[in-house]
Design a protein around this motif. Structure first.
Motif, PDB file in Angstrom:
ATOM      1  N   ALA A  28       0.827  -1.201   0.000  1.00  0.00           N
ATOM      2  CA  ALA A  28       0.000   0.000   0.000  1.00  0.00           C
ATOM      3  C   ALA A  28       0.868   1.260   0.000  1.00  0.00           C
ATOM      4  O   ALA A  28       0.565   2.231  -0.701  1.00  0.00           O
ATOM      5  N   LYS A  29       1.959   1.238   0.760  1.00  0.00           N
ATOM      6  CA  LYS A  29       2.870   2.381   0.777  1.00  0.00           C
ATOM      7  C   LYS A  29       3.500   2.591  -0.597  1.00  0.00           C
ATOM      8  O   LYS A  29       3.634   3.730  -1.055  1.00  0.00           O
ATOM      9  N   ALA A  30       3.863   1.510  -1.263  1.00  0.00           N
ATOM     10  CA  ALA A  30       4.451   1.612  -2.599  1.00  0.00           C
ATOM     11  C   ALA A  30       3.453   2.212  -3.583  1.00  0.00           C
ATOM     12  O   ALA A  30       3.814   3.047  -4.424  1.00  0.00           O
ATOM     13  N   ILE A  31       2.196   1.817  -3.490  1.00  0.00           N
ATOM     14  CA  ILE A  31       1.157   2.376  -4.367  1.00  0.00           C
ATOM     15  C   ILE A  31       0.989   3.869  -4.088  1.00  0.00           C
ATOM     16  O   ILE A  31       0.877   4.681  -5.017  1.00  0.00           O
ATOM     17  N   MET A  32       0.977   4.240  -2.815  1.00  0.00           N
ATOM     18  CA  MET A  32       0.810   5.650  -2.465  1.00  0.00           C
ATOM     19  C   MET A  32       1.957   6.503  -3.006  1.00  0.00           C
ATOM     20  O   MET A  32       1.740   7.619  -3.475  1.00  0.00           O
ATOM     21  N   VAL A  33       3.177   5.984  -2.968  1.00  0.00           N
ATOM     22  CA  VAL A  33       4.335   6.748  -3.433  1.00  0.00           C
ATOM     23  C   VAL A  33       4.405   6.762  -4.953  1.00  0.00           C
ATOM     24  O   VAL A  33       4.560   7.818  -5.570  1.00  0.00           O
ATOM     25  N   ASN A  34       4.270   5.582  -5.573  1.00  0.00           N
ATOM     26  CA  ASN A  34       4.508   5.471  -7.015  1.00  0.00           C
ATOM     27  C   ASN A  34       3.314   5.851  -7.884  1.00  0.00           C
ATOM     28  O   ASN A  34       3.490   6.507  -8.901  1.00  0.00           O
ATOM     29  N   GLU A  35       2.126   5.446  -7.501  1.00  0.00           N
ATOM     30  CA  GLU A  35       0.955   5.689  -8.339  1.00  0.00           C
ATOM     31  C   GLU A  35       0.197   6.952  -7.945  1.00  0.00           C
ATOM     32  O   GLU A  35      -0.254   7.699  -8.801  1.00  0.00           O
ATOM     33  N   ARG A  36       0.068   7.186  -6.656  1.00  0.00           N
ATOM     34  CA  ARG A  36      -0.714   8.340  -6.197  1.00  0.00           C
ATOM     35  C   ARG A  36       0.147   9.549  -5.884  1.00  0.00           C
ATOM     36  O   ARG A  36      -0.357  10.581  -5.451  1.00  0.00           O
ATOM     37  N   LYS A  37       1.448   9.412  -6.081  1.00  0.00           N
ATOM     38  CA  LYS A  37       2.409  10.515  -5.944  1.00  0.00           C
ATOM     39  C   LYS A  37       2.327  11.219  -4.594  1.00  0.00           C
ATOM     40  O   LYS A  37       2.267  12.445  -4.511  1.00  0.00           O
ATOM     41  N   CYS A  38       2.349  10.426  -3.529  1.00  0.00           N
ATOM     42  CA  CYS A  38       2.353  10.958  -2.164  1.00  0.00           C
ATOM     43  C   CYS A  38       3.677  10.579  -1.501  1.00  0.00           C
ATOM     44  O   CYS A  38       3.778   9.522  -0.875  1.00  0.00           O
ATOM     45  N   PRO A  39       4.710  11.434  -1.607  1.00  0.00           N
ATOM     46  CA  PRO A  39       6.022  11.089  -1.051  1.00  0.00           C
ATOM     47  C   PRO A  39       6.019  10.943   0.469  1.00  0.00           C
ATOM     48  O   PRO A  39       6.952  10.388   1.036  1.00  0.00           O
ATOM     49  N   TYR A  40       4.962  11.413   1.115  1.00  0.00           N
ATOM     50  CA  TYR A  40       4.828  11.281   2.575  1.00  0.00           C
ATOM     51  C   TYR A  40       4.942   9.822   3.018  1.00  0.00           C
ATOM     52  O   TYR A  40       5.470   9.529   4.082  1.00  0.00           O
ATOM     53  N   TYR A  41       4.473   8.896   2.185  1.00  0.00           N
ATOM     54  CA  TYR A  41       4.472   7.476   2.539  1.00  0.00           C
ATOM     55  C   TYR A  41       5.805   6.792   2.272  1.00  0.00           C
ATOM     56  O   TYR A  41       5.953   5.614   2.536  1.00  0.00           O
ATOM     57  N   ASN A  42       6.796   7.517   1.773  1.00  0.00           N
ATOM     58  CA  ASN A  42       8.133   6.975   1.550  1.00  0.00           C
ATOM     59  C   ASN A  42       8.946   7.134   2.837  1.00  0.00           C
ATOM     60  O   ASN A  42       9.966   7.801   2.880  1.00  0.00           O
ATOM     61  N   ASN A  43       8.465   6.489   3.910  1.00  0.00           N
ATOM     62  CA  ASN A  43       9.032   6.635   5.240  1.00  0.00           C
ATOM     63  C   ASN A  43       8.967   5.276   5.930  1.00  0.00           C
ATOM     64  O   ASN A  43       7.896   4.703   6.076  1.00  0.00           O
ATOM     65  N   LYS A  44      10.109   4.775   6.367  1.00  0.00           N
ATOM     66  CA  LYS A  44      10.156   3.451   6.997  1.00  0.00           C
ATOM     67  C   LYS A  44       9.342   3.388   8.279  1.00  0.00           C
ATOM     68  O   LYS A  44       8.801   2.349   8.629  1.00  0.00           O
ATOM     69  N   ARG A  45       9.262   4.483   8.987  1.00  0.00           N
ATOM     70  CA  ARG A  45       8.589   4.485  10.290  1.00  0.00           C
ATOM     71  C   ARG A  45       7.078   4.601  10.183  1.00  0.00           C
ATOM     72  O   ARG A  45       6.375   4.366  11.167  1.00  0.00           O
ATOM     73  N   LEU A  46       6.590   4.991   9.036  1.00  0.00           N
ATOM     74  CA  LEU A  46       5.148   5.155   8.853  1.00  0.00           C
ATOM     75  C   LEU A  46       4.507   3.796   8.597  1.00  0.00           C
ATOM     76  O   LEU A  46       4.879   3.095   7.665  1.00  0.00           O
ATOM     77  N   GLY A  47       3.545   3.428   9.425  1.00  0.00           N
ATOM     78  CA  GLY A  47       2.919   2.115   9.301  1.00  0.00           C
ATOM     79  C   GLY A  47       1.424   2.172   9.122  1.00  0.00           C
ATOM     80  O   GLY A  47       0.743   1.157   9.255  1.00  0.00           O
ATOM     81  N   ARG A  48       0.879   3.343   8.822  1.00  0.00           N
ATOM     82  CA  ARG A  48      -0.564   3.497   8.675  1.00  0.00           C
ATOM     83  C   ARG A  48      -0.845   4.015   7.262  1.00  0.00           C
ATOM     84  O   ARG A  48      -0.242   4.998   6.841  1.00  0.00           O
ATOM     85  N   VAL A  49      -1.729   3.323   6.556  1.00  0.00           N
ATOM     86  CA  VAL A  49      -2.035   3.668   5.166  1.00  0.00           C
ATOM     87  C   VAL A  49      -3.552   3.783   4.985  1.00  0.00           C
ATOM     88  O   VAL A  49      -4.311   3.264   5.803  1.00  0.00           O
TER      89      VAL A  49
END
Length: 70
Positions: free
Chosen positions: A27-48
């Protein structure tokens, strides 16, 4: 359930620990790559967002309380 979901929520729903971790990573990969949300490119973030996990699984994770017991 809210609009976001974490590994522990998925485990409570019956998913195995590794499955839950993998779903969050996907889900984080989809948020970063497809939905262009760099906020989710964070190892510590575990909520999507829940809708992203639902799109991966192909099922709705939200229980409809109105349909039970008429």
């Amino acid at each position: 359930m809210g609009t976001t979901i974490c590994k522990d929520d998925l485990i409570l729903m019956g998913y195995k620990k590794y499955q839950a971790i993998t779903l969050i990573q996907q889900a984080k990969a989809i948020m970063v790559n497809e939905r262009k949300c760099p906020y989710y490119n964070n190892k510590r973030l575990g909520r999507v967002p829940t809708d992203v996990v639902e799109s991966i699984l192909g099922v709705s994770l939200v229980k409809d309380n109105n349909s039970a017991n008429g």
